[in-house]
Design a protein around this motif. Structure first.
Motif, PDB file in Angstrom:
ATOM      1  N   ASP A  60      -4.697 -12.828  24.782  1.00  0.00           N
ATOM      2  CA  ASP A  60      -5.866 -11.957  24.694  1.00  0.00           C
ATOM      3  C   ASP A  60      -6.699 -12.269  23.457  1.00  0.00           C
ATOM      4  O   ASP A  60      -7.918 -12.295  23.514  1.00  0.00           O
ATOM      5  CB  ASP A  60      -5.430 -10.477  24.645  1.00  0.00           C
ATOM      6  N   ILE A  79      -6.818 -15.174  21.510  1.00  0.00           N
ATOM      7  CA  ILE A  79      -7.507 -16.477  21.475  1.00  0.00           C
ATOM      8  C   ILE A  79      -8.541 -16.588  22.584  1.00  0.00           C
ATOM      9  O   ILE A  79      -9.468 -17.370  22.487  1.00  0.00           O
ATOM     10  CB  ILE A  79      -6.524 -17.676  21.525  1.00  0.00           C
ATOM     11  N   SER A  80      -8.391 -15.790  23.634  1.00  0.00           N
ATOM     12  CA  SER A  80      -9.405 -15.782  24.698  1.00  0.00           C
ATOM     13  C   SER A  80     -10.614 -14.940  24.313  1.00  0.00           C
ATOM     14  O   SER A  80     -11.537 -14.786  25.092  1.00  0.00           O
ATOM     15  CB  SER A  80      -8.824 -15.213  25.993  1.00  0.00           C
ATOM     16  N   GLY A  81     -10.574 -14.360  23.116  1.00  0.00           N
ATOM     17  CA  GLY A  81     -11.711 -13.566  22.653  1.00  0.00           C
ATOM     18  C   GLY A  81     -11.785 -12.207  23.318  1.00  0.00           C
ATOM     19  O   GLY A  81     -12.850 -11.641  23.479  1.00  0.00           O
ATOM     20  N   ARG A  82     -10.625 -11.689  23.758  1.00  0.00           N
ATOM     21  CA  ARG A  82     -10.648 -10.414  24.468  1.00  0.00           C
ATOM     22  C   ARG A  82     -10.238  -9.237  23.588  1.00  0.00           C
ATOM     23  O   ARG A  82     -10.270  -8.111  24.022  1.00  0.00           O
ATOM     24  CB  ARG A  82      -9.805 -10.499  25.729  1.00  0.00           C
ATOM     25  N   PHE A  83      -9.778  -9.521  22.382  1.00  0.00           N
ATOM     26  CA  PHE A  83      -9.703  -8.445  21.389  1.00  0.00           C
ATOM     27  C   PHE A  83      -9.685  -9.046  20.001  1.00  0.00           C
ATOM     28  O   PHE A  83      -9.477 -10.249  19.842  1.00  0.00           O
ATOM     29  CB  PHE A  83      -8.508  -7.507  21.631  1.00  0.00           C
TER      30      PHE A  83
END
Lengths: 219, 255
Positions: free
Chosen positions: B248, B250-254
């Motif tokens: 989450d 590294i995917s830019g989701r938090f």
């Protein structure tokens, strides 16, 4: 949780294009086999004419995927989604081509009648068609068990293929005048067998998408 | 860990407290020689605090308390008997903003070696040249060594700071967001330099730029709320992290 709208929209777009490709490939295989069973020239020509649409979908998937990599820099599972979309699109496109090859066989058999009733070839095709459907379902639901089922189905397809070849070779040796059509029918067996391999590749892609590991289901 | 890799630095059960607040929680992490390790995580996750404790920068913060062990070879550097000046010779530090001394380029580099006792002019000249070469700054500065370091561009100043830290022959180089204040071209040069330098040093870098971590590091450690969530080969961590929190983040989701 932060929503990355552009990335998510792009990933959703890839998914729906793959779904679209999957259902088209299923139809084209079904139609090609029906054209073969009925030696329906017109339907074979229609199948060949429609093939560029599948190629176009594959190109679109490549474009959307490349754009996402360039502008959104996906990583981890997002990245795997894009990588898997590339591979699935290429597998589906090849399945479309192989179905077109079946339609071309129908064209080459113009004016002929079938040397034997087709039994195992349609069975093989039916399993392969189910594999296409199930591989796409496995992808949508990220269902690893269903993905692994491809390996079993593929073994069944391979077994039928061997059986068909044996039968056709026997026919050829007994009736030399059947050689040319028996050859064409064995090609069809080969095409269908390849289609099942590509569906199995999709199963592998699903396992990779979910787990990050690359199994070899074609072994 | 592979047996062929040599340990550069090893943190064992390291905790850092600011007053009663625990900023780093019982972290054990090994850093290998000739490798770049990136520390990533959202602001306040403890990565910079952790980095700073590695050369006892937290000594300077009142109310900060460090427990655990940090081993370099045979020494636990948290031992109060350790000479902090000598320690910082072994462990160089490069900061977010380039901070050259208000001196000439030459004097910026020569300062450390001279402080550590080297007086010979010829020897100092050699150190200045080799340090600037290693920092890929020699060609740009060899004709202006005695001009002010402040006349250099931001990217050049940062490479000068790297040259300055190399001049005292450290074993380990710590970098805290070394390229975050630089333009893309200077950033690319710093990243290239990091890759060059890892042939000789153990490098630990804190970065907010996930893609920079992916580009320059061999290992990545993901911190969150003072905990170490995941530590793995960078390629593995960025393609198939084992923790959902890492994915989450590294995917830019938090964060």
């Amino acid at each position: 949780m932060i929503v990355r709208k552009d990335l998510d929209d792009g990933l959703e777009q890839l998914k729906s294009m793959l779904l679209e490709m999957g259902s088209r490939v299923e139809t084209v295989l079904h139609d090609a086999m029906k054209a073969l069973e009925q030696l329906d020239q017109e339907s074979a020509r229609a199948i060949i004419k429609k093939d560029p649409e599948l190629n176009r979908l594959e190109d679109q998937i490549s474009e959307v995927g490349a754009k996402l990599i360039a502008t959104q820099q996906p990583v981890a599972k997002d990245l795997r989604r894009v990588l898997v979309a590339f591979r699935m699109a290429s597998d589906l496109e090849r399945m479309g081509d192989l179905s077109v090859d079946i339609a071309k066989v129908v064209l080459r058999m113009e004016g002929e009648t079938l040397i034997k009733p087709l039994i195992d070839l349609p069975r093989m095709a039916a399993i392969s068609q189910t594999m296409i459907y199930e591989s796409i379902q496995a992808y949508i639901h990220e269902d690893i068990d269903l993905a692994y089922k491809m390996a079993n189905d593929d073994d069944n397809v391979d077994a039928l293929y061997s059986q068909i070849l044996r039968e056709l070779f026997t026919l050829m040796t007994q009736n030399p005048n059947m050689i040319s059509q028996a050859m064409l029918l064995s090609f069809v067996g080969r095409y269908v067998e390849r289609i099942a391999d590509h569906a199995t590749n999709i199963g592998e892609s699903v396992v990779y998408l979910v787990t990050g590991k690359r199994p070899d289901l074609n072994d | 860990m592979q047996a062929t890799q040599e340990l550069g630095l090893s943190a064992k059960d390291l905790s850092v407290y600011y007053g009663s607040k625990q900023a780093v929680r019982n972290i054990s992490l090994d850093f290998e020689k000739k490798q770049v390790t990136a520390l990533i995580g959202p602001s306040g996750c403890g990565k910079s605090t952790f980095l700073r404790s590695l050369n006892r920068m937290n000594d300077l913060i009142s109310g900060a308390r460090v427990t655990g062990e940090i081993w370099i070879e045979e020494d636990n550097i948290l031992d109060p008997r350790v000479d902090v000046v000598l320690l910082r010779q072994k462990i160089g530090m490069v900061w977010q903003r380039p901070n050259p001394f208000h001196k000439s380029i030459y004097e910026n580099i020569a300062f450390g070696p001279r402080y550590h006792g080297i007086k010979n002019k010829k020897q100092l000249d050699e150190i200045v040249e080799s340090s600037l070469r290693k920092a890929a700054l020699w060609e740009e500065t060899k004709d202006r060594l005695h001009q002010s370091a402040l006349a250099l561009s931001g990217g050049q100043q940062q490479r000068l700071c790297i040259a300055r830290s190399i001049a005292v022959k450290p074993q380990i180089i710590l970098m805290d967001e070394p390229a975050s204040a630089l333009d893309p071209v200077s950033t690319a040069k710093i990243e290239e330099l990091i890759t060059e330098l890892k042939q000789d040093y153990c490098i630990i870098i804190v970065t907010h730029n996930m893609h920079q971590a992916a580009r320059v590091s061999d290992k990545t450690a993901f911190f969150y709320m003072g905990d170490l969530i995941e530590h793995d080969d960078t390629q593995k961590l960025f393609t198939n992290p084992s923790q959902q929190q890492t994915d989450d983040y590294i995917s830019g989701r938090f964060g």
